[in-house]
Design a protein around this motif. Structure first.
Motif, PDB file in Angstrom:
ATOM      1  N   LEU A  79       0.824  -1.212   0.000  1.00 33.18           N
ATOM      2  CA  LEU A  79       0.000   0.000   0.000  1.00 33.18           C
ATOM      3  C   LEU A  79       0.857   1.261   0.000  1.00 33.18           C
ATOM      4  N   ILE A 147      -4.705  -3.621  -5.048  1.00 30.81           N
ATOM      5  CA  ILE A 147      -5.177  -2.651  -4.062  1.00 30.81           C
ATOM      6  C   ILE A 147      -6.331  -3.231  -3.242  1.00 30.81           C
ATOM      7  N   ALA A 150      -4.827  -5.681  -0.899  1.00 33.66           N
ATOM      8  CA  ALA A 150      -4.053  -4.988   0.123  1.00 33.66           C
ATOM      9  C   ALA A 150      -4.954  -4.282   1.137  1.00 33.66           C
ATOM     10  N   VAL A 151      -6.017  -3.645   0.644  1.00 32.43           N
ATOM     11  CA  VAL A 151      -6.922  -2.924   1.543  1.00 32.43           C
ATOM     12  C   VAL A 151      -7.777  -3.898   2.353  1.00 32.43           C
ATOM     13  N   LEU A 199      -4.265   5.386   0.674  1.00 35.84           N
ATOM     14  CA  LEU A 199      -3.453   4.173   0.602  1.00 35.84           C
ATOM     15  C   LEU A 199      -2.204   4.288   1.471  1.00 35.84           C
ATOM     16  N   GLY A 203      -1.220   1.998   4.525  1.00 34.43           N
ATOM     17  CA  GLY A 203       0.085   1.344   4.499  1.00 34.43           C
ATOM     18  C   GLY A 203       0.819   1.471   5.819  1.00 34.43           C
TER      19      GLY A 203
END
Length: 249
Positions: A79, A147, A150-151, A199, A203
């Motif tokens: 991220l 994404i 990752a999120v 993001l 992260g």
């Protein structure tokens, strides 16, 4: 139990980032359809979506085998890479250091390139148009997939993040097909600015989770990181704008 304080930012981040990527992919698909028609462009885009679906199905089961702290650390680093890259470009564009991204210009450039290939390779243009659409969907779609993973991974947010991403892609595709024009009026740099901040905030949060940092307020810390990144970004825009003006004197 997933709280709204972390679900809402996850949905928003997935929606906004997917919206930007979908607009960029749509621009190339529309250019291909303009030159050679909807059939090759549509087939290329559909093939790209099938490949993305296969990648998602392949990656999903693997995530459950990774230890949670390693997954959180990897997600946080991913991220940060995405977020800081988008935020850096958005800051430079907002400061006037590099030009704003123009979807109309990108559409015209892609169309011109395909037309030049049409004159040289008339018989192969159908494949060229299909490959251009396929490449656009896969390249931009992979960013959306990463994404979303990752999120959403690690805290039970895959479904909310997926809903945000799918909603953005359906919205862009629907509007693009209806008007058959690039979405040039979308404030893409503003979206990238917001996505970069969100993001990057996620992260930092996930990297901390991965290494065992006890964040005060737990999930609420994400909102604090968003505000901090926003403040830093605004200051960075002002400094970059001042340096740019001094360089022109």
């Amino acid at each position: 139990m997933t709280t709204w304080t972390v679900a809402a930012p996850a949905i928003s981040a997935a929606f906004l980032s997917s919206f930007v990527e979908a607009v960029e992919a749509l621009t190339i698909v529309l250019a291909a359809s303009t030159v050679r028609g909807w059939r090759p462009a549509g087939l290329g885009a559909f093939a790209g979506l099938l490949l993305l679906a296969f990648i998602v199905l392949a990656l999903g089961p693997l995530l459950n085998r990774v230890p949670l702290h390693l997954l959180q650390l990897a997600i946080g680093l991913l991220l940060l890479l995405f977020g800081m890259r988008w935020l850096r470009k958005a800051i430079l564009r907002a400061a006037g250091v590099i030009p704003l991204h123009d979807e109309r210009m990108a559409y015209a450039a892609e169309t011109a390139e395909l037309r030049s290939q049409e004159r040289q390779h008339e018989a192969r243009l159908v494949w060229i148009a299909a490959l251009a659409s396929f490449k656009a969907v896969v390249v931009e779609g992979l960013e959306v997939v990463f994404i979303v993973i990752a999120v959403g991974a690690g805290r039970g947010l895959i479904i909310p993040a997926s809903v945000g991403a799918i909603a953005a892609c359906v919205l862009v595709a629907g509007v693009g097909i209806a008007i058959h024009q690039p979405l040039a009026r979308v404030p893409e740099n503003t979206l990238k600015f917001a996505v970069g901040i969100m993001l990057s905030a996620f992260g930092v949060f996930w990297v901390g989770e991965g290494v065992g940092v006890p964040w005060p307020g737990e999930d609420i810390a994400i909102i604090v990181f968003v505000l901090l990144f926003l403040l830093v970004a605004i200051v960075a825009v002002a400094l970059a704008r001042r340096v740019s003006k001094e360089a022109l004197r």
